[in-house]
Design an enzyme around this catalytic site. Sequence first.
Site, PDB file in Angstrom:
ATOM      1  N   HIS A  17      53.971 -61.865  85.662  1.00  0.00           N
ATOM      2  CA  HIS A  17      53.216 -60.635  85.394  1.00  0.00           C
ATOM      3  C   HIS A  17      51.712 -60.946  85.300  1.00  0.00           C
ATOM      4  CE1 HIS A  17      57.143 -59.490  83.278  1.00  0.00           C
ATOM      5  NE2 HIS A  17      57.015 -58.568  84.191  1.00  0.00           N
TER       6      HIS A  17
ATOM      7  N   ARG B   2      64.274 -61.476  82.355  1.00  0.00           N
ATOM      8  CA  ARG B   2      65.697 -61.683  82.080  1.00  0.00           C
ATOM      9  C   ARG B   2      66.039 -63.143  81.803  1.00  0.00           C
ATOM     10  NH1 ARG B   2      68.689 -57.076  83.649  1.00  0.00           N
ATOM     11  NH2 ARG B   2      67.457 -55.643  84.881  1.00  0.00           N
TER      12      ARG B   2
HETATM   13  P1  AMP Z   1      59.120 -56.111  85.759  1.00  0.00           P
HETATM   14  O1  AMP Z   1      58.490 -56.137  84.406  1.00  0.00           O
HETATM   15  O2  AMP Z   1      60.239 -57.098  85.918  1.00  0.00           O
HETATM   16  O3  AMP Z   1      59.485 -54.716  86.203  1.00  0.00           O
HETATM   17  O4  AMP Z   1      58.012 -56.619  86.769  1.00  0.00           O
HETATM   18  C1  AMP Z   1      56.764 -55.993  86.854  1.00  0.00           C
HETATM   19  C2  AMP Z   1      56.061 -56.489  88.092  1.00  0.00           C
HETATM   20  O5  AMP Z   1      55.897 -57.910  88.009  1.00  0.00           O
HETATM   21  C3  AMP Z   1      56.839 -56.220  89.389  1.00  0.00           C
HETATM   22  O6  AMP Z   1      55.933 -55.851  90.415  1.00  0.00           O
HETATM   23  C4  AMP Z   1      57.486 -57.556  89.674  1.00  0.00           C
HETATM   24  O7  AMP Z   1      57.770 -57.765  91.048  1.00  0.00           O
HETATM   25  C5  AMP Z   1      56.412 -58.516  89.183  1.00  0.00           C
HETATM   26  N1  AMP Z   1      57.001 -59.822  88.877  1.00  0.00           N
HETATM   27  C6  AMP Z   1      58.043 -60.074  88.051  1.00  0.00           C
HETATM   28  N2  AMP Z   1      58.344 -61.389  88.054  1.00  0.00           N
HETATM   29  C7  AMP Z   1      57.479 -61.976  88.925  1.00  0.00           C
HETATM   30  C8  AMP Z   1      57.285 -63.309  89.382  1.00  0.00           C
HETATM   31  N3  AMP Z   1      58.040 -64.312  88.968  1.00  0.00           N
HETATM   32  N4  AMP Z   1      56.293 -63.544  90.268  1.00  0.00           N
HETATM   33  C9  AMP Z   1      55.504 -62.519  90.715  1.00  0.00           C
HETATM   34  N5  AMP Z   1      55.648 -61.251  90.326  1.00  0.00           N
HETATM   35  C10 AMP Z   1      56.616 -60.971  89.444  1.00  0.00           C
END
Ligand code: AMP
Length: 281
Positions: free
Chosen positions: A34, A186
């Site tokens: 993030h 997760r």
């Molecule tokens: P989430 O909180 O999982 O909904 O993720 C929020 C944003 O962060 C989304 O655009 C995800 O694709 C991005 N994101 C989550 N994990 C990663 C990662 N390991 N590398 C790059 N972007 C990420």
Amino acid sequence: MLVFKTAHHLRSRFKSNLQTIGLVPTMGALHKGHLSLVKKACEENDKVVVSIYVNPTQFNEVSDLKKYPSNLEKDLKLLQSFSNQVVLYTPDHKDLYPDGIQSKTYDFGTIAAHMEGEYRVGHFEGVATVVEALFRKIQPQKAYFGEKDFQQLQIIKALNAQKKLGVTIVPCPIVREKDGLAMSSRNRLLTQSQRQAAAQIYTVLDELKKRKLGKEVHAMKDFFIKELSREKELKVEYFFVASTNDLVPVTTIQEGFIYRIFTAVFAGKTRLIDTVELGRI
Ligand code: AMP
């Protein structure tokens, strides 16, 4: 750092058309993946809005929603390491769903039909509904999304075009742990042994990229499943190879296209997804 509960307050604070706004939508439990999006947004915009909202409509299972990790205190600390260029938006349901928590209907064609769209029915409607609401309320010039959720990224691009939302969508590369596991909120749900086993997901994906296993996807899939079955806590839910154009799974790799492997693997009860590009052959 400024924290806003409503988009109305946020927008009335940043009315000036002279300031560009970059939006980083998240569900919190922030990690370096993030933060890489936030960093890029800071480089490209005057103000960066990080939203933290666990969106109920994108969860196809209530138990998954209930156990989704959250730690707002730690998230605040992580975001405070940036300058006051970054502001936080932590809406409650009413701010994003004034008419009730419900997904809208969309037609994204083939890009939503397979992989996450097939295995998490209704997931992308939920994602699109909340992202459309965020775009309309925050009105950013740019928004940042990770390639970890590659299919989601394509859905957001389609949403933006279909609804003429006028936001520049900026894709950001996957950030991985030292052993290759894609960072994910997760991952916090994994036991120590599941965490160790989960590193195999990327190790085997990376091997598949390097090894010449011919052009037949079934051979790649068999190899992936066989290798991961050595870890008794891992269970492959799906393994697909799809062209990055239309995200339709293929059985044979043809010259001239760029493909990606997409996989979802359970480590115990925790579902992890990953993707790697196979490149042009
Ligand atoms: P989430 O909180 O999982 O909904 O993720 C929020 C944003 O962060 C989304 O655009 C995800 O694709 C991005 N994101 C989550 N994990 C990663 C990662 N390991 N590398 C790059 N972007 C990420």
